[in-house]
Design a protein around this motif. Structure first.
Motif, PDB file in Angstrom:
ATOM      1  N   LEU A   7      -4.005  -0.312   7.857  1.00  0.00           N
ATOM      2  CA  LEU A   7      -3.313  -1.224   6.766  1.00  0.00           C
ATOM      3  C   LEU A   7      -2.226  -0.559   5.826  1.00  0.00           C
ATOM      4  O   LEU A   7      -1.417  -1.398   5.182  1.00  0.00           O
ATOM      5  CB  LEU A   7      -4.379  -1.803   5.820  1.00  0.00           C
ATOM      6  CG  LEU A   7      -5.588  -2.567   6.534  1.00  0.00           C
ATOM      7  CD1 LEU A   7      -6.616  -3.081   5.243  1.00  0.00           C
ATOM      8  CD2 LEU A   7      -4.941  -3.888   7.311  1.00  0.00           C
ATOM      9  N   VAL A  29       0.104   0.861   2.992  1.00  0.00           N
ATOM     10  CA  VAL A  29      -0.095   0.861   1.555  1.00  0.00           C
ATOM     11  C   VAL A  29      -0.918  -0.321   1.217  1.00  0.00           C
ATOM     12  O   VAL A  29      -1.619  -0.079  -0.126  1.00  0.00           O
ATOM     13  CB  VAL A  29       1.201   0.801   1.009  1.00  0.00           C
ATOM     14  CG1 VAL A  29       2.068   2.284   1.219  1.00  0.00           C
ATOM     15  CG2 VAL A  29       2.150  -0.426   1.503  1.00  0.00           C
ATOM     16  N   VAL A  30      -1.125  -1.140   1.827  1.00  0.00           N
ATOM     17  CA  VAL A  30      -2.010  -2.536   1.415  1.00  0.00           C
ATOM     18  C   VAL A  30      -3.517  -1.735   1.359  1.00  0.00           C
ATOM     19  O   VAL A  30      -4.498  -2.221   0.585  1.00  0.00           O
ATOM     20  CB  VAL A  30      -1.891  -3.601   2.460  1.00  0.00           C
ATOM     21  CG1 VAL A  30      -2.948  -4.668   2.187  1.00  0.00           C
ATOM     22  CG2 VAL A  30      -0.420  -4.106   2.377  1.00  0.00           C
ATOM     23  N   GLY A  31      -3.722  -1.033   2.394  1.00  0.00           N
ATOM     24  CA  GLY A  31      -4.980  -0.549   2.419  1.00  0.00           C
ATOM     25  C   GLY A  31      -5.395   0.592   1.356  1.00  0.00           C
ATOM     26  O   GLY A  31      -6.466   0.417   0.608  1.00  0.00           O
ATOM     27  N   ALA A  84      -4.082  -0.010  -1.797  1.00  0.00           N
ATOM     28  CA  ALA A  84      -4.559  -1.097  -2.860  1.00  0.00           C
ATOM     29  C   ALA A  84      -5.851  -1.485  -2.756  1.00  0.00           C
ATOM     30  O   ALA A  84      -6.575  -1.418  -3.711  1.00  0.00           O
ATOM     31  CB  ALA A  84      -3.485  -2.360  -2.857  1.00  0.00           C
ATOM     32  N   VAL A  85      -6.473  -1.976  -1.564  1.00  0.00           N
ATOM     33  CA  VAL A  85      -7.656  -2.459  -1.399  1.00  0.00           C
ATOM     34  C   VAL A  85      -8.919  -1.300  -1.406  1.00  0.00           C
ATOM     35  O   VAL A  85      -9.766  -1.691  -2.446  1.00  0.00           O
ATOM     36  CB  VAL A  85      -7.642  -3.087   0.259  1.00  0.00           C
ATOM     37  CG1 VAL A  85      -9.206  -3.328   0.627  1.00  0.00           C
ATOM     38  CG2 VAL A  85      -6.712  -4.104   0.490  1.00  0.00           C
ATOM     39  N   GLY A  94       5.611   3.870  -2.729  1.00  0.00           N
ATOM     40  CA  GLY A  94       4.852   3.053  -2.341  1.00  0.00           C
ATOM     41  C   GLY A  94       3.411   3.466  -2.493  1.00  0.00           C
ATOM     42  O   GLY A  94       2.501   2.429  -3.048  1.00  0.00           O
ATOM     43  N   ALA A 116       1.120   1.117  -4.961  1.00  0.00           N
ATOM     44  CA  ALA A 116      -0.135   0.336  -4.245  1.00  0.00           C
ATOM     45  C   ALA A 116      -1.438   0.697  -4.922  1.00  0.00           C
ATOM     46  O   ALA A 116      -2.482   0.016  -5.405  1.00  0.00           O
ATOM     47  CB  ALA A 116      -0.118   0.682  -2.870  1.00  0.00           C
ATOM     48  N   GLY A 148      -3.958  -1.660  -7.179  1.00  0.00           N
ATOM     49  CA  GLY A 148      -5.319  -1.969  -6.767  1.00  0.00           C
ATOM     50  C   GLY A 148      -6.408  -1.561  -7.751  1.00  0.00           C
ATOM     51  O   GLY A 148      -7.355  -2.183  -8.394  1.00  0.00           O
TER      52      GLY A 148
END
Length: 208
Positions: free
Chosen positions: A12, A14-16, A18-19, A52, A56, A60
């Motif tokens: 994922l 940078v989304v990963g 944050a999660v 990033g 991120a 999160g």
């Protein structure tokens, strides 16, 4: 857990991050001491931008902190004091002590949130008294974000500059995190064991 964290970041990006950092703030056993240095290492390899990664991770983490703030605000002072009146020994705090703690938090809450965000485990639960004390949301978010940026920046840069040797950072931070958790559990046990003595002392001082 290391392989699981690695898999999410690889899948994922940078989304990963944050999660994972949101989950770390909701479920403390997921360690930011692993997430952010690993993300910094990936940034050093050029797999994702360093800025990033930090943004991120901060988004999160602050989202997770806000969730606990919201829970504390929903519980509220009156309900917390009712719970303390019924289950004070296991909460380790009496209604009078809640009033004292709330008064202290009203005076120094911003600093408590800022510093608390830099301490493993404490960084998750410091948001609850902020919500109970109804710290203004903008103030809470400002202090929480500031502390989170410092923590995430430190961990990320350790992974970034050490690159493949970031395990050294983890090997140093992991025992520190464990020691903090053990210390918190020992403090809780002490509070439970001395609850009756503290209540008698409060009663005696109140009757004078």
């Amino acid at each position: 857990m290391f392989d699981w964290i690695t898999g999410i970041i690889d899948s994922l990006g940078v989304v990963g991050i944050a999660v994972l950092m949101f989950a770390e703030n909701v479920f403390p056993p997921i360690p930011s001491e692993l997430i952010m240095p690993l993300a910094g290492f990936n940034a050093a390899r050029g797999d994702m931008p360093l800025i990033g990664v930090i943004i991120a991770g901060t988004i999160g983490a602050v989202a997770g902190a806000y969730m606990w703030y919201w829970i504390g605000k929903r519980i509220g002072m009156r309900r917390l004091k009712d719970l303390s009146d019924r289950h004070g020994r296991w909460l380790t705090i009496s209604p009078d002590e809640i009033d004292q703690a709330n008064g202290w938090f009203q005076r120094h809450g911003g600093l408590a949130v800022l510093i608390g965000r830099l301490i493993p485990t404490v960084r998750t639960f410091i948001s609850v008294p902020a919500g109970v004390a109804r710290m203004p949301l903008k103030r809470f978010l400002a202090y929480s974000t500031a502390g989170t940026v410092v923590w995430n920046l430190f961990l990320t840069l350790c992974g970034y500059f050490l690159e493949s040797q970031y395990e050294r950072v983890v090997s140093w931070l992991d025992p520190v995190s464990t020691a903090v958790v053990v210390g918190i559990l020992a403090f809780y046990a002490w509070r439970v064991a001395t609850y009756g003595r503290r209540m008698r002392r409060h009663a005696a001082s109140g009757s004078k």
